[in-house]
Design an enzyme around this catalytic site. Sequence first.
Site, PDB file in Angstrom:
ATOM      1  N   ARG A   1     -26.665  22.390  40.369  1.00  0.00           N
ATOM      2  CA  ARG A   1     -25.476  21.889  40.262  1.00  0.00           C
ATOM      3  C   ARG A   1     -24.828  21.423  41.688  1.00  0.00           C
ATOM      4  O   ARG A   1     -24.292  22.219  42.233  1.00  0.00           O
ATOM      5  CB  ARG A   1     -24.530  22.814  39.522  1.00  0.00           C
ATOM      6  CG  ARG A   1     -24.900  23.394  38.117  1.00  0.00           C
ATOM      7  CD  ARG A   1     -24.237  24.551  37.648  1.00  0.00           C
ATOM      8  NE  ARG A   1     -24.912  25.046  36.396  1.00  0.00           N
ATOM      9  CZ  ARG A   1     -24.469  26.165  35.722  1.00  0.00           C
ATOM     10  NH1 ARG A   1     -23.311  26.777  36.395  1.00  0.00           N
ATOM     11  NH2 ARG A   1     -25.143  26.667  34.700  1.00  0.00           N
TER      12      ARG A   1
ATOM     13  N   LYS B   1     -28.956  31.109  21.690  1.00  0.00           N
ATOM     14  CA  LYS B   1     -28.206  30.008  22.308  1.00  0.00           C
ATOM     15  C   LYS B   1     -29.137  29.004  23.364  1.00  0.00           C
ATOM     16  O   LYS B   1     -29.563  29.820  24.183  1.00  0.00           O
ATOM     17  CB  LYS B   1     -26.886  30.342  22.925  1.00  0.00           C
ATOM     18  CG  LYS B   1     -26.176  29.458  23.418  1.00  0.00           C
ATOM     19  CD  LYS B   1     -24.825  30.102  24.216  1.00  0.00           C
ATOM     20  CE  LYS B   1     -23.932  28.868  24.754  1.00  0.00           C
ATOM     21  NZ  LYS B   1     -24.367  28.392  25.974  1.00  0.00           N
TER      22      LYS B   1
ATOM     23  N   HIS C   1     -26.815  23.711  27.258  1.00  0.00           N
ATOM     24  CA  HIS C   1     -25.718  24.548  28.375  1.00  0.00           C
ATOM     25  C   HIS C   1     -25.063  23.412  28.834  1.00  0.00           C
ATOM     26  O   HIS C   1     -24.516  23.299  29.946  1.00  0.00           O
ATOM     27  CB  HIS C   1     -26.626  25.217  29.058  1.00  0.00           C
ATOM     28  CG  HIS C   1     -25.845  26.531  29.744  1.00  0.00           C
ATOM     29  ND1 HIS C   1     -26.420  27.808  29.492  1.00  0.00           N
ATOM     30  CD2 HIS C   1     -25.012  26.555  30.622  1.00  0.00           C
ATOM     31  CE1 HIS C   1     -25.585  28.633  29.958  1.00  0.00           C
ATOM     32  NE2 HIS C   1     -24.747  28.150  30.885  1.00  0.00           N
TER      33      HIS C   1
END
Length: 397
Positions: free
Chosen positions: A182, A270, A294
């Site tokens: 990120r 998930k 995500h």
Amino acid sequence: MRSNEASRLARNRLWMGLDDCNNVDDFRELARRRLPGPIFHYIDGAADDELTKDRNTSAFADCDLVPNVLAGVEEIDLSTTVMGRRMEMPLFFSPTALQRLFHWQGERAVAAAAQKYGVYFGISSLATVSIEEIGRMGDNPKLFQLYIHKDKALNHAMIEACKAAKFDAIALTVDTIVGGNRERCLQTGFTSPPKVTPSSALSFAAHPQWTLNYLFREKFELSNLKDHVAEGTNVALSVADYFNTMLDQSMDWKTAEAVRVQWGGQFCLKGIMSVEDAKRAVDIGATAIMVSNHGGRQLDGSRAPFDQLAEICDAVGDKIDVICDGGIRRGSHVLKALSVGAKACSGGRMYLYALAAAGQPGVERIMGRLRAEIERDMKLMGAKSVEDLGRSNLRWR
Ligand SMILES: Cc1cc2nc3c(=O)[nH]c(=O)nc-3n(C[C@H](O)[C@H](O)[C@H](O)COP(=O)(O)O)c2cc1C
């Protein structure tokens, strides 16, 4: 997300408030104005070139809804059943970390909104309130998101806490085996807890309301981790470093099955994206999967959940609840995912912008707007219940 003309009008205003926010994009703008840069970019940002984050939403524009009319839609039913619990509408709050950094009301605001709208509240392992406290709040369905840490005693303790707090489901996140790249966080120096750096100091000073709330309200902590690990609560580190140093990279299907066995209740994976993995989820006894990347924060270049939904629903949709997670910014997105075969949709940023912009009233307003969009669009589609939506209602361009 592409801004519409109305949102561009709001953006041109010098002052903007809650009443000016009618959609997710408006709330994003208000959050951008109200948050210090490092916090805003942590929410808004994603991995690498953020192509996957953008695609997660733009994928919905590649297919169109085909309505049926004259269906007598005076009374319609928005409810759906996910992991054994009825939800009053087919959209819920995905688990997200660190919410008290976004607004001092944090998870409490989101949990209260989930209660108001009768939907799942997803609480993250990296939450800033405890499993016990959320367990005591309301009777809406509750899901705990588990990260498998290297510290096995911690994993065990979190699962037992969920049992004691009578949570409805556990979702094991499987797409964070390493931290995503990120780059906005690299630029801003974002850490948990936040660190004041020369580049961030100005931004904190320019947002005194946020800074005063952070400094003088309840002390920031990662409530479910703090008794086991200092990182994230007392030792500042980036989220990528947290994943890379604290989480267990040896996690595999056996680990997932062992969690399901210890938990013994509704169990979701998930971050499932392939048909092969969806079938394995069924094999290990999962009762749901969240088709998710995500929010584009991990593997940039990954396919969008909506693009991948049809083949996964075709393979396992009759055996397991399929949830389409990520990219949702409009009620029509929910209708498209349900038409493909999802049981429900979930999202993070759709409510995080609103939380950051205005706390509980913000989360309630955006959820109310999205609920109204789903209801209006179902009526316009001639659908009296979510079961009335199917592939015949969709055409790909
Ligand atoms: C700020 C932020 C924090 C997040 N924290 C977590 C987390 O702690 N655990 C998790 O499984 N997913 C986490 N996610 C991912 C969300 O659960 C969800 O998959 C994602 O937000 C979906 O994309 P959307 O934001 O476009 O709706 C986070 C997402 C955001 C934006």
